[in-house]
Scaffold this motif. Structure first.
Motif, mmCIF file in Angstrom:
data_model
loop_
_atom_site.group_PDB
_atom_site.id
_atom_site.type_symbol
_atom_site.label_atom_id
_atom_site.label_comp_id
_atom_site.label_asym_id
_atom_site.label_seq_id
_atom_site.Cartn_x
_atom_site.Cartn_y
_atom_site.Cartn_z
ATOM 1 N N ILE A 1 0.877 -1.133 0.080
ATOM 2 C CA ILE A 1 0.080 0.056 -0.040
ATOM 3 C C ILE A 1 0.932 1.253 0.212
ATOM 4 O O ILE A 1 0.710 2.156 -0.692
ATOM 5 C CB ILE A 1 -0.867 -0.143 1.325
ATOM 6 C CG1 ILE A 1 -2.008 -1.164 1.064
ATOM 7 C CG2 ILE A 1 -1.607 1.341 1.399
ATOM 8 C CD1 ILE A 1 -2.821 -1.376 2.237
ATOM 9 N N GLY A 2 1.923 1.377 0.852
ATOM 10 C CA GLY A 2 2.627 2.382 0.949
ATOM 11 C C GLY A 2 3.334 2.675 -0.381
ATOM 12 O O GLY A 2 3.428 3.889 -0.743
ATOM 13 N N ILE A 3 4.035 1.671 -0.968
ATOM 14 C CA ILE A 3 4.728 1.875 -2.317
ATOM 15 C C ILE A 3 3.772 2.194 -3.345
ATOM 16 O O ILE A 3 3.994 3.074 -4.105
ATOM 17 C CB ILE A 3 5.675 0.577 -2.561
ATOM 18 C CG1 ILE A 3 6.615 0.129 -1.740
ATOM 19 C CG2 ILE A 3 6.084 0.815 -4.123
ATOM 20 C CD1 ILE A 3 7.161 -1.285 -1.998
ATOM 21 N N SER A 4 2.571 1.932 -3.420
ATOM 22 C CA SER A 4 1.548 2.014 -4.418
ATOM 23 C C SER A 4 1.331 3.689 -4.217
ATOM 24 O O SER A 4 1.096 4.334 -5.294
ATOM 25 C CB SER A 4 0.194 1.182 -4.232
ATOM 26 O OG SER A 4 0.632 -0.108 -4.395
ATOM 27 N N LEU A 5 0.922 4.017 -2.981
ATOM 28 C CA LEU A 5 0.586 5.620 -2.792
ATOM 29 C C LEU A 5 1.728 6.516 -3.146
ATOM 30 O O LEU A 5 1.459 7.404 -3.574
ATOM 31 C CB LEU A 5 0.292 5.588 -1.314
ATOM 32 C CG LEU A 5 -1.026 5.156 -0.755
ATOM 33 C CD1 LEU A 5 -1.201 5.329 0.721
ATOM 34 C CD2 LEU A 5 -2.169 5.539 -1.978
ATOM 35 N N MET A 6 3.134 5.781 -2.835
ATOM 36 C CA MET A 6 4.227 6.787 -3.281
ATOM 37 C C MET A 6 4.356 7.020 -4.723
ATOM 38 O O MET A 6 5.184 7.683 -5.213
ATOM 39 C CB MET A 6 5.565 6.095 -2.498
ATOM 40 C CG MET A 6 5.652 6.280 -1.108
ATOM 41 S SD MET A 6 5.427 8.153 -0.625
ATOM 42 C CE MET A 6 7.006 8.595 -0.957
ATOM 43 N N SER A 7 3.718 6.141 -5.528
ATOM 44 C CA SER A 7 4.031 6.277 -6.910
ATOM 45 C C SER A 7 3.198 7.408 -7.693
ATOM 46 O O SER A 7 3.415 7.918 -8.693
ATOM 47 C CB SER A 7 3.285 4.764 -7.665
ATOM 48 O OG SER A 7 1.910 4.743 -7.507
ATOM 49 N N PHE A 8 2.271 7.835 -6.777
ATOM 50 C CA PHE A 8 1.675 9.172 -7.338
ATOM 51 C C PHE A 8 2.248 10.582 -6.537
ATOM 52 O O PHE A 8 2.314 10.551 -5.619
ATOM 53 C CB PHE A 8 0.103 9.074 -6.605
ATOM 54 C CG PHE A 8 -0.705 8.327 -7.375
ATOM 55 C CD1 PHE A 8 -1.301 8.133 -8.567
ATOM 56 C CD2 PHE A 8 -0.813 6.717 -6.688
ATOM 57 C CE1 PHE A 8 -2.249 7.269 -9.168
ATOM 58 C CE2 PHE A 8 -1.531 5.989 -7.154
ATOM 59 C CZ PHE A 8 -2.290 5.942 -8.485
ATOM 60 N N ASP A 9 2.611 11.389 -7.483
ATOM 61 C CA ASP A 9 3.168 12.491 -7.133
ATOM 62 C C ASP A 9 2.478 13.591 -6.163
ATOM 63 O O ASP A 9 3.214 13.810 -5.334
ATOM 64 C CB ASP A 9 3.577 13.515 -8.252
ATOM 65 C CG ASP A 9 4.342 12.664 -9.399
ATOM 66 O OD1 ASP A 9 5.240 11.727 -8.852
ATOM 67 O OD2 ASP A 9 4.594 12.869 -10.649
ATOM 68 N N SER A 10 1.438 13.581 -6.219
ATOM 69 C CA SER A 10 0.575 14.399 -5.327
ATOM 70 C C SER A 10 0.684 13.679 -3.766
ATOM 71 O O SER A 10 0.821 14.438 -2.834
ATOM 72 C CB SER A 10 -1.030 14.603 -5.817
ATOM 73 O OG SER A 10 -1.392 13.238 -6.139
ATOM 74 N N ILE A 11 0.428 12.400 -3.635
ATOM 75 C CA ILE A 11 0.389 11.869 -2.514
ATOM 76 C C ILE A 11 1.990 11.879 -2.039
ATOM 77 O O ILE A 11 2.187 11.930 -0.901
ATOM 78 C CB ILE A 11 0.125 10.371 -2.677
ATOM 79 C CG1 ILE A 11 -1.529 10.421 -3.113
ATOM 80 C CG2 ILE A 11 0.311 9.660 -1.356
ATOM 81 C CD1 ILE A 11 -2.111 9.194 -3.077
#
Length: 368
Positions: A148-158
């Motif tokens: 979940i953490g790596i997936s969220l970090m793939s978005f620049d805004s997040i």
């Protein structure tokens, strides 16, 4: 010119469709190969591995294709291309995490094959099963959090939001720590149970006045299967903070107690001999403990305690029920006058009640 552009877009779209179909064909071939390899018991792969990984394998192949193909030649919308790229990245992360969880379960099953919890002496097997079950839950929990953490970090805004929160990490950590104190304590209790093992799978326990077996142990709760098939769900912290009875802590064999109440004139030796005869003829007895003792005496009856032993708690329960039933039948058939009774002495009809109570005042009882 416009016609050429439309032809190029149509051609690129057809290439994309053909590529997706090729991915599906590769998936079908890989699935068939893995399934065929799994049918051979000599191979290290389990039989049902193909069924377990078919969904993550399809997600991985499609995501990898979308990640590597040139979407700019197919779509002119940059937002759509960015969305597809991000979706393919998340798909690769999810499928890879799924693979790890499946292979973790396969590794656990392979390792635990030599431990059989259905045998009579299954203490070591239950110990290993308990450790690996809880550790498996811990690893799966960590893998999911990382995914979940790596997936969220793939978005620049997040990612920018995360970087901005680092400046107030101290305050956020305190708030989160206070809010999740109970949840963290429960997780730590689950880890402590895995290490210290106050309980194991299939342990016979008494919890909250209920007798049953440990059926499931997770990081946050424990399921106790009650003898009447009910389920008692208890938080993991209960077994760290409260007192409970574990009848199979050191070994599976256990002693059972039977209490009987009889009159004073019963023959204890006869009951003791009958108990020995019943135990020697019963396959439920493990030939370890055979004790009959008079543990109490009141104005109405005597208390007889019978101690017997069996290989495990279910067998001990059946043995206790069997001994109680047969001993009661023996007393009723051979010593019916020795069953518990309440004595009431009534005066004779031609006798004054006060005279029966105070016989010394009756002149007829006075010795001349």
């Amino acid at each position: 010119m416009t016609q050429n552009i439309l032809n190029d877009e149509a051609l690129n779209t057809s290439y994309l469709i053909v590529g997706i179909l090729a991915v599906v064909v590769v998936f079908v071939i890989a699935f068939f190969i893995i399934k065929k390899i799994g049918k051979d018991p000599k191979n290290i792969l389990p039989v049902n591995l193909a069924g377990r990984i078919r969904i993550p394998l399809l997600i991985f192949l499609l995501s990898l294709f979308l990640k590597l193909c040139l979407l700019e030649d197919v779509f002119s919308n940059k937002e759509l291309i960015r969305l597809i790229k991000h979706s393919s990245t998340i798909g690769i992360i999810i499928s890879f995490t799924w693979f790890l969880i499946v292979f973790l379960k396969v590794f656990k099953e392979r390792l635990l094959k030599k431990y059989d919890v259905n045998t009579d002496d299954n203490l070591k097997a239950r110990k290993v099963y308990t450790q690996f079950t809880i550790l498996e839950n811990i690893v799966i929990f960590i893998l999911i959090i990382l995914a979940i953490g790596i997936s969220l970090m793939s978005f620049d805004s997040i990612r920018q939001v995360g970087l901005s929160l680092l400046t107030s990490a101290g305050i956020a950590g305190i708030i989160l720590g206070l809010a999740a104190q109970k949840a963290i304590g429960t997780l730590l209790a689950g880890i402590q149970i895995a290490i210290t093992q106050p309980i194991r799978l299939q342990d016979a326990v008494i919890v909250e006045g209920e007798w049953g077996w440990i059926e499931e142990i997770t990081l946050t709760y424990v399921v106790v299967k009650i003898w009447d098939k009910r389920r008692l769900v208890v938080p993991s912290t209960y077994f760290i903070e409260n007192t409970f009875q574990n009848w199979t802590r050191k070994s599976a064999d256990i002693m059972g107690t039977v209490f009987l109440y009889t009159d004073y004139d019963v023959s204890f030796d006869a009951i003791r001999a009958e108990l020995t005869r019943l135990l020697e003829g019963s396959p439920l007895w493990d030939k370890q403990v055979n004790v009959l003792q008079v543990t109490d005496a009141t104005e109405k009856s005597v208390q007889i305690r019978i101690l017997v032993s069996a290989k495990d708690s279910p067998t001990a329960w059946d043995l206790r029920v069997y001994i109680r039933e047969k001993i009661i039948d023996f007393i009723r058939e051979n010593y019916p006058h020795s069953l518990p009774k309440t004595r009431v002495v009534l005066p004779q009809q031609d006798q004054n009640p006060s005279e029966s109570i105070f016989p010394e005042k009756n002149p007829s009882n006075t010795t001349q």
